[in-house]
Design an enzyme around this catalytic site. Structure first.
Site, short mmCIF file in Angstrom:
data_model
loop_
_atom_site.label_atom_id
_atom_site.label_comp_id
_atom_site.label_asym_id
_atom_site.label_seq_id
_atom_site.Cartn_x
_atom_site.Cartn_y
_atom_site.Cartn_z
N GLN A 280 -63.97 5.36 15.02
CA GLN A 280 -64.36 5.31 13.80
C GLN A 280 -63.08 6.07 12.92
OE1 GLN A 280 -67.03 8.56 12.66
NE2 GLN A 280 -68.11 6.96 11.46
N GLN A 337 -48.70 5.47 11.91
CA GLN A 337 -49.74 6.28 12.60
C GLN A 337 -50.76 5.51 13.57
OE1 GLN A 337 -49.08 9.32 12.76
NE2 GLN A 337 -50.74 10.13 14.09
N GLU A 364 -36.28 1.55 -10.86
CA GLU A 364 -36.98 1.04 -12.01
C GLU A 364 -37.79 2.19 -12.69
OE1 GLU A 364 -38.17 -3.02 -12.56
OE2 GLU A 364 -36.48 -3.68 -10.96
N1 CAA Z 1 -40.17 -0.84 -24.96
C1 CAA Z 1 -39.62 -1.04 -26.23
N2 CAA Z 1 -38.82 -0.25 -26.64
C2 CAA Z 1 -39.07 1.29 -25.95
C3 CAA Z 1 -39.82 1.47 -24.83
C4 CAA Z 1 -40.31 0.19 -24.37
N3 CAA Z 1 -41.07 0.28 -23.34
N4 CAA Z 1 -39.62 2.50 -24.68
C5 CAA Z 1 -38.93 3.26 -25.47
N5 CAA Z 1 -38.49 2.35 -26.48
C6 CAA Z 1 -37.69 2.51 -27.56
C7 CAA Z 1 -38.47 3.59 -28.56
O1 CAA Z 1 -39.20 2.88 -29.33
C8 CAA Z 1 -37.40 4.49 -29.25
O2 CAA Z 1 -36.82 3.65 -30.27
P1 CAA Z 1 -36.84 4.02 -31.72
O3 CAA Z 1 -36.36 5.46 -31.91
O4 CAA Z 1 -35.98 3.17 -32.41
O5 CAA Z 1 -38.27 3.90 -32.30
C9 CAA Z 1 -36.22 4.54 -28.15
O6 CAA Z 1 -36.56 3.59 -27.19
C10 CAA Z 1 -36.33 5.99 -27.46
O7 CAA Z 1 -37.53 6.23 -26.71
P2 CAA Z 1 -37.73 7.39 -26.40
O8 CAA Z 1 -37.50 8.64 -27.15
O9 CAA Z 1 -39.12 7.44 -25.46
O10 CAA Z 1 -36.53 7.51 -25.16
P3 CAA Z 1 -36.26 8.49 -23.90
O11 CAA Z 1 -34.79 8.68 -23.99
O12 CAA Z 1 -37.35 9.90 -24.19
O13 CAA Z 1 -36.68 8.01 -22.74
C11 CAA Z 1 -37.80 7.21 -20.89
C12 CAA Z 1 -37.70 7.42 -22.28
C13 CAA Z 1 -39.17 6.87 -20.61
C14 CAA Z 1 -37.47 8.54 -20.14
C15 CAA Z 1 -36.62 6.30 -20.46
O14 CAA Z 1 -35.31 6.84 -20.59
C16 CAA Z 1 -36.84 5.58 -18.89
O15 CAA Z 1 -37.50 4.83 -18.96
N6 CAA Z 1 -36.02 6.28 -18.02
C17 CAA Z 1 -36.03 5.94 -16.58
C18 CAA Z 1 -34.87 4.85 -16.66
C19 CAA Z 1 -35.07 3.55 -15.30
O16 CAA Z 1 -36.04 3.24 -15.10
N7 CAA Z 1 -34.09 3.44 -14.65
C20 CAA Z 1 -34.04 2.48 -13.63
C21 CAA Z 1 -32.98 1.63 -13.85
S1 CAA Z 1 -33.02 -0.18 -13.01
C22 CAA Z 1 -32.95 0.17 -11.42
O17 CAA Z 1 -33.85 0.89 -10.84
C23 CAA Z 1 -31.99 -0.42 -10.47
C24 CAA Z 1 -32.44 -1.74 -10.26
O18 CAA Z 1 -31.66 -2.94 -10.20
C25 CAA Z 1 -33.57 -2.18 -9.59
#
Ligand code: CAA
Length: 385
Positions: A280, A337, A364
């Site tokens: 189980q 496990q 991401e």
């Molecule tokens: N779609 C479109 N625009 C967006 C958005 C979205 N999903 N999210 C935010 N924006 C826009 C906002 O509208 C805003 O624009 P305006 O001021 O012109 O209206 C602007 O972006 C800033 O928004 P925030 O103030 O919310 O931004 P923030 O600086 O606080 O950051 C965050 C938000 C969600 C923390 C973001 O920085 C984030 O996603 N960080 C994680 C980054 C990430 O995922 N990195 C991974 C890199 S890729 C990788 O992993 C490698 C690979 O190759 C696989």
């Protein structure tokens, strides 16, 4: 199965990719995990099957498939080889999709067919040594010089940084404008001044290269800017929305592979005079794991369906990514496990699945970043971390 019926075409794509993945991709996955050999021949075959420009419109050489078909295909590839899946995911979800959405007609005609045909693999360079979760604090700069921009800076953790042939790079074009001062550029491999730097030696996804990309006075034609000056952060965030559905699909694919491996092992292993599948304790594990995978799958479908309906899907993509990536990390441990001591050896694939899945809650956007995106969408404000 999703709560809605898959179309005949979606089911046909799923079964075609399943057959290909379990026959061709699976055949070398274990060896590649050891040798770190990039799966370029398989990616080329995937191009021939239409998997490398899946959502690219037909007029630009793609398949014009919907996102549901894409996540079905990506899950099937991840089932056999998560390294191959991450290359497919960044290439399709972020690179092709960003060019489809923000590219000029000239850029679409030039780059999309070569991506779909796998003449080049796409990479996305946002992260920097000191700017991971907070990409607005990036330091790479792009300075206008006549009809070129000169890019300087270092990008880190770039999937396909070495094997990629086309990179979408973000850089600051206006320091004072914060996120509105970041722009995006399409940079082709071979462009003088773009150099592949340190390659990471990772615990998982070993057949997918992850490198630094160093830009030293790299001159990029101004016509290679994606979108307008200052659009780079929006382009990156939009790309990551789609990318996060892709990570959910990878998580579901790896999780299903773990479950199938654990069930097979439990049905074959005798202890205390019976198959361990009769206990189980094992059966409850399996029931819980299967339920968790199904919940993640439904969140993945839900985000993909919203995207296909051209509705806002940012929050659902983050929910799918958060739940599915955490789920696969919970269940890889449980499935290991079930394998007992054998799970800790390289004789069974569960050990590779366990290592490969670990990064899904990180890249991401970490799980913590997904919670910021979800809560910001609920409170409808922009609280910083
Ligand atoms: N779609 C479109 N625009 C967006 C958005 C979205 N999903 N999210 C935010 N924006 C826009 C906002 O509208 C805003 O624009 P305006 O001021 O012109 O209206 C602007 O972006 C800033 O928004 P925030 O103030 O919310 O931004 P923030 O600086 O606080 O950051 C965050 C938000 C969600 C923390 C973001 O920085 C984030 O996603 N960080 C994680 C980054 C990430 O995922 N990195 C991974 C890199 S890729 C990788 O992993 C490698 C690979 O190759 C696989």
């Amino acid at each position: 199965m999703p709560f809605f019926k898959l179309t005949d075409e979606q089911m046909m794509i799923q079964s075609m990719v399943r057959e290909f993945s379990r026959k061709v991709v699976a055949a070398t996955a274990e060896e590649r995990d050891k040798s770190k050999e990039f799966p370029i021949e398989n990616l080329k075959k995937m191009g021939e099957l239409g998997l490398m420009g899946m959502m690219v419109p037909v007029e630009y050489g793609g398949e014009g498939a919907d996102t549901i078909s894409y996540v079905l295909a990506l899950s099937e590839i991840a089932y056999s080889c998560a390294s191959t899946a991450v290359v497919m995911s960044v290439h399709n979800s972020i690179v092709c999709e960003s060019i489809v959405k923000f590219g000029t007609e000239k850029q679409k005609k030039k780059y999309l067919p070569m991506l779909a045909d796998v003449e080049v693999i796409g990479a996305f360079a946002l992260t920097e040594p000191h700017a991971g979760s907070d990409p607005v604090s990036q330091n790479t700069t792009a300075v206008k010089d006549g009809d070129h921009y000169i890019i300087n800076g270092t990008k880190r953790f770039i999937t396909s940084g070495k094997n990629g042939g086309l990179v979408i790079v973000t850089a600051k074009t206006d320091e004072s404008a914060k996120h509105r001062g970041i722009s995006a550029f399409i940079v082709e491999k071979g462009t003088k001044g773009m150099v592949v730097g340190h390659e990471e030696d990772k615990m998982g996804l070993r057949a997918s290269d992850t490198t630094d990309l160093i830009f030293e006075n790299c001159r990029v034609p101004a016509e290679n800017m994606l979108g307008k000056e200052g659009d780079g952060f929006k382009i990156a965030m939009t790309g990551l929305d789609g990318g996060r559905i892709g990570i959910a699909a990878q998580s579901v694919g790896v999780a299903q592979a773990c479950l199938d491996a654990a069930v097979k092992y439990a049905k074959g292993r005798d202890q205390f005079g019976q198959k361990i599948s009769k206990f189980q304790g094992i059966r409850w594990y399996v029931a819980e794991i299967a339920t968790e995978i199904e919940a993640a799958r439904q969140l993945m479908y839900s985000a993909a369906a919203l995207k296909d309906r051209k509705e806002k899907f940012t929050m659902q993509a983050s929910m799918a990514k958060l739940f599915a990536s955490e789920m696969v990390n919970r269940i890889t441990g449980k499935c290991l496990q079930i394998h007992g001591g054998y799970g800790f050896t390289k004789d069974y694939p569960i050990e590779r699945f366990y290592r490969d899945a670990r990064v899904f809650t990180i890249y991401e956007g970490t799980s913590e970043i997904q919670k910021i995106v979800i809560s910001n969408n609920i409170f409808k404000d922009k609280r910083k971390p």
